[in-house]
Design an enzyme around this catalytic site. Structure first.
Site, PDB file in Angstrom:
ATOM      1  N   LYS A   1     -20.868 -15.378   0.365  1.00 60.65           N
ATOM      2  CA  LYS A   1     -22.241 -15.131   0.204  1.00 60.65           C
ATOM      3  C   LYS A   1     -22.715 -14.635  -0.846  1.00 60.65           C
ATOM      4  O   LYS A   1     -22.805 -13.793  -1.286  1.00 60.65           O
ATOM      5  CB  LYS A   1     -22.581 -14.264   1.389  1.00 60.65           C
ATOM      6  CG  LYS A   1     -22.369 -15.180   2.455  1.00 60.65           C
ATOM      7  CD  LYS A   1     -23.073 -14.382   3.943  1.00 60.65           C
ATOM      8  CE  LYS A   1     -22.270 -14.836   5.774  1.00 60.65           C
ATOM      9  NZ  LYS A   1     -21.728 -12.833   5.795  1.00 60.65           N
TER      10      LYS A   1
ATOM     11  N   GLY B   1     -13.368  -3.336  -0.397  1.00 59.92           N
ATOM     12  CA  GLY B   1     -14.862  -3.339  -0.552  1.00 59.92           C
ATOM     13  C   GLY B   1     -15.210  -1.844  -1.661  1.00 59.92           C
ATOM     14  O   GLY B   1     -16.271  -2.473  -2.147  1.00 59.92           O
TER      15      GLY B   1
ATOM     16  N   GLY C   1      -9.846  -8.733  -1.960  1.00 58.03           N
ATOM     17  CA  GLY C   1      -9.247  -8.807  -0.836  1.00 58.03           C
ATOM     18  C   GLY C   1      -8.436 -10.379  -1.413  1.00 58.03           C
ATOM     19  O   GLY C   1      -7.568 -11.063  -1.653  1.00 58.03           O
TER      20      GLY C   1
ATOM     21  N   ARG D   1       0.564  -0.867  -0.368  1.00 61.73           N
ATOM     22  CA  ARG D   1      -0.130   0.054  -0.091  1.00 61.73           C
ATOM     23  C   ARG D   1       0.442   1.018  -0.351  1.00 61.73           C
ATOM     24  O   ARG D   1       0.532   2.119  -0.364  1.00 61.73           O
ATOM     25  CB  ARG D   1      -1.294  -0.053   1.293  1.00 61.73           C
ATOM     26  CG  ARG D   1      -2.421  -0.948   0.660  1.00 61.73           C
ATOM     27  CD  ARG D   1      -3.007  -0.504   1.977  1.00 61.73           C
ATOM     28  NE  ARG D   1      -4.392  -1.396   1.582  1.00 61.73           N
ATOM     29  CZ  ARG D   1      -4.632  -2.626   2.766  1.00 61.73           C
ATOM     30  NH1 ARG D   1      -5.200  -1.901   3.753  1.00 61.73           N
ATOM     31  NH2 ARG D   1      -5.537  -3.042   2.198  1.00 61.73           N
TER      32      ARG D   1
HETATM   33  P1  AMP Z   1     -16.100 -13.194  -0.072  1.00 60.91           P
HETATM   34  O1  AMP Z   1     -15.857 -12.264   0.439  1.00 60.91           O
HETATM   35  O2  AMP Z   1     -17.595 -12.869  -0.021  1.00 60.91           O
HETATM   36  O3  AMP Z   1     -15.696 -12.960  -1.712  1.00 60.91           O
HETATM   37  O4  AMP Z   1     -15.721 -14.535   0.437  1.00 60.91           O
HETATM   38  C1  AMP Z   1     -14.348 -15.084  -0.016  1.00 60.91           C
HETATM   39  C2  AMP Z   1     -14.623 -16.427   1.432  1.00 60.91           C
HETATM   40  O5  AMP Z   1     -15.105 -17.111   0.155  1.00 60.91           O
HETATM   41  C3  AMP Z   1     -12.779 -16.902   0.934  1.00 60.91           C
HETATM   42  O6  AMP Z   1     -12.732 -17.055   2.390  1.00 60.91           O
HETATM   43  C4  AMP Z   1     -13.709 -18.343   0.733  1.00 60.91           C
HETATM   44  O7  AMP Z   1     -13.127 -19.702   1.630  1.00 60.91           O
HETATM   45  C5  AMP Z   1     -15.567 -18.322   0.826  1.00 60.91           C
HETATM   46  N1  AMP Z   1     -15.843 -19.364  -0.066  1.00 60.91           N
HETATM   47  C6  AMP Z   1     -15.402 -19.361  -1.460  1.00 60.91           C
HETATM   48  N2  AMP Z   1     -16.131 -20.525  -1.734  1.00 60.91           N
HETATM   49  C7  AMP Z   1     -16.795 -21.456  -1.215  1.00 60.91           C
HETATM   50  C8  AMP Z   1     -17.446 -22.212  -0.470  1.00 60.91           C
HETATM   51  N3  AMP Z   1     -18.076 -23.116  -2.173  1.00 60.91           N
HETATM   52  N4  AMP Z   1     -18.171 -22.621   0.801  1.00 60.91           N
HETATM   53  C9  AMP Z   1     -18.032 -21.452   1.211  1.00 60.91           C
HETATM   54  N5  AMP Z   1     -17.205 -20.297   1.798  1.00 60.91           N
HETATM   55  C10 AMP Z   1     -17.305 -20.050  -0.117  1.00 60.91           C
END
Ligand code: AMP
Length: 392
Positions: free
Chosen positions: A197, A372, A349, A36
């Site tokens: 999610k 974000g 990230g 950064r």
């Molecule tokens: P995000 O911050 O929404 O991009 O989510 C990132 C997180 O999603 C990471 O820590 C991954 O471990 C998790 N992730 C990715 N695929 C899956 C899955 N199939 N089931 C549960 N968590 C997941």
């Protein structure tokens, strides 16, 4: 178009530069990743060459509005002294008479780094008096903190309303690169979307269904879409409150002639654990099993689309890439993006750390520095820290 530092005269002026120096520190206060700071040096050096008096402010960590030496920016000051050949001073506060006096003693070509703005709770509440106290320190405000551009804080928003302002090089580059690929791409534009999610990414998916030719959906959020299509997803991560939204997105894609590619096979486990063993399933997932990575047939499908693309946007890992048996899908896709010859934008990230893990990202068109903020920009949302800056 937003005003940039090239559009304003900073000669002999006090410039308050908001940056994102939220760097990781070890228990001894050593900076463990200086990315950064490095990203910010071109803006600082340019301002110094233009004979500005540069007053830098940033946050670091989450001190919750209290002074806490654990979150001091002093280690960053020491780093800058070395990088900028000694023309750097540090003050252990970020507002007040003493700080103001120091800004007035500053000579052109010198830097004053202020202490963590989040030592004041007024920073995050965008308190107007705190913003005024920051504005007293300068003649011009420059926002280059892309990582916090989605926050409406005193140092990213309130102070900008009180001073002539512009964006720095990093902010300008982030906005231009992300907008170039999403709003005026060379087609086909393929989006690769993953992450945990669906609920966090609805706005993003809705926006990209209007902009992209193809959407490749993996990660935890794929299972809500699969369930919406009637696939049995076992114990995989599903947001049942978003099944209808997923159906609407699938229908909208069909209407817009946009291809959505969902996983057709998966690496599954019976428990969510770093040592969980992987078993492959195609089509339906038996009860008791949860999908933690995309399978080899899906990787092949994704590869075909990526190789066909002329532009790419990637946000979110395609599986639980932190677990050794479930990182392959994300890492294979990361390698394909690394080799991609067109314009690729990588944001978020986890996708950024995944791609850095598999190779040198220098040749990628744009790897975003803000999680974000990049998600919001990719989703077509306005960032308060950018919206407040004057147009040319
Ligand atoms: P995000 O911050 O929404 O991009 O989510 C990132 C997180 O999603 C990471 O820590 C991954 O471990 C998790 N992730 C990715 N695929 C899956 C899955 N199939 N089931 C549960 N968590 C997941």
């Amino acid at each position: 178009m937003k005003k940039t530092i090239k559009d304003i005269d900073v000669n002999n002026k006090r410039v308050l530069l908001r940056v994102d120096f939220n760097v990781p520190l070890d228990e001894n206060g050593f900076i463990t990743d200086d990315t950064r700071i490095k990203l910010e040096l071109p803006t600082i050096k340019y301002l110094l060459q233009q004979n500005a008096k540069v007053i830098i402010c940033s946050h670091l960590g989450r001190p919750n509005g209290e002074k806490n030496q654990k979150y001091s920016l002093l280690p960053v000051a020491k780093y800058l002294v070395k990088e900028l050949l000694g023309r750097v001073f540090f003050v252990s506060d970020c507002v007040g008479d003493e700080v103001e006096a120091k800004t007035k003693c500053l000579k052109p070509g010198e830097v004053l780094l202020l202490e963590n703005v989040r030592f004041y709770k007024e920073e995050e509440s965008n308190d107007p008096i705190f913003a005024k106290n920051l504005a007293r320190l300068a003649d011009i405000y420059v926002n280059d903190a892309f990582g916090t551009a989605h926050r409406k804080h005193a140092s990213t928003f309130g102070v900008a309303e009180l001073l002539p302002n512009a964006v720095g090089f990093l902010m300008g580059k982030e906005i231009n690169a992300i907008k170039a690929v999403i709003d005026a791409p060379e087609r086909p534009l393929v989006a690769i979307l993953g992450g945990a999610k669906v609920s966090d990414k609805i706005t993003l998916i809705n926006h990209l269904v209007e902009k992209c030719n193809t959407l490749l959906i993996g990660g935890g959020m794929a299972y809500t879409f699969l369930k919406a299509q009637g696939v049995n997803v076992g114990n995989s991560l599903v947001d049942d409150t978003k099944i209808e939204v997923a159906k609407e997105i699938l229908a909208k894609a069909q209407e817009n002639n946009v291809k959505i590619v969902l996983p057709i096979d998966y690496l599954c486990a019976t428990e969510f654990s770093p040592n969980a063993r992987a078993k492959k399933f195609s089509g339906n997932i038996p009860n008791g099993w949860q999908g933690l990575d995309i399978g080899p047939k899906t990787v092949k499908l994704f590869k075909k689309e990526i190789n066909n693309a002329n532009s790419i946007v990637w946000n979110g890992p395609l599986g639980v890439f932190e677990f050794k048996h479930f990182c392959k899908g994300t890492e294979t896709v990361a390698k394909l993006v690394l080799k991609f010859k067109g314009k690729a934008v990588v944001g978020g990230g986890d996708s950024v750390s995944a791609i850095k893990k598999v190779g040198n990202t220098n040749k990628i068109y744009h790897v975003s520095s803000g999680g974000g903020a990049s998600l919001k920009l990719m989703a077509g949302e306005s960032l308060p820290g950018v919206a407040v800056i004057e147009e040319i």
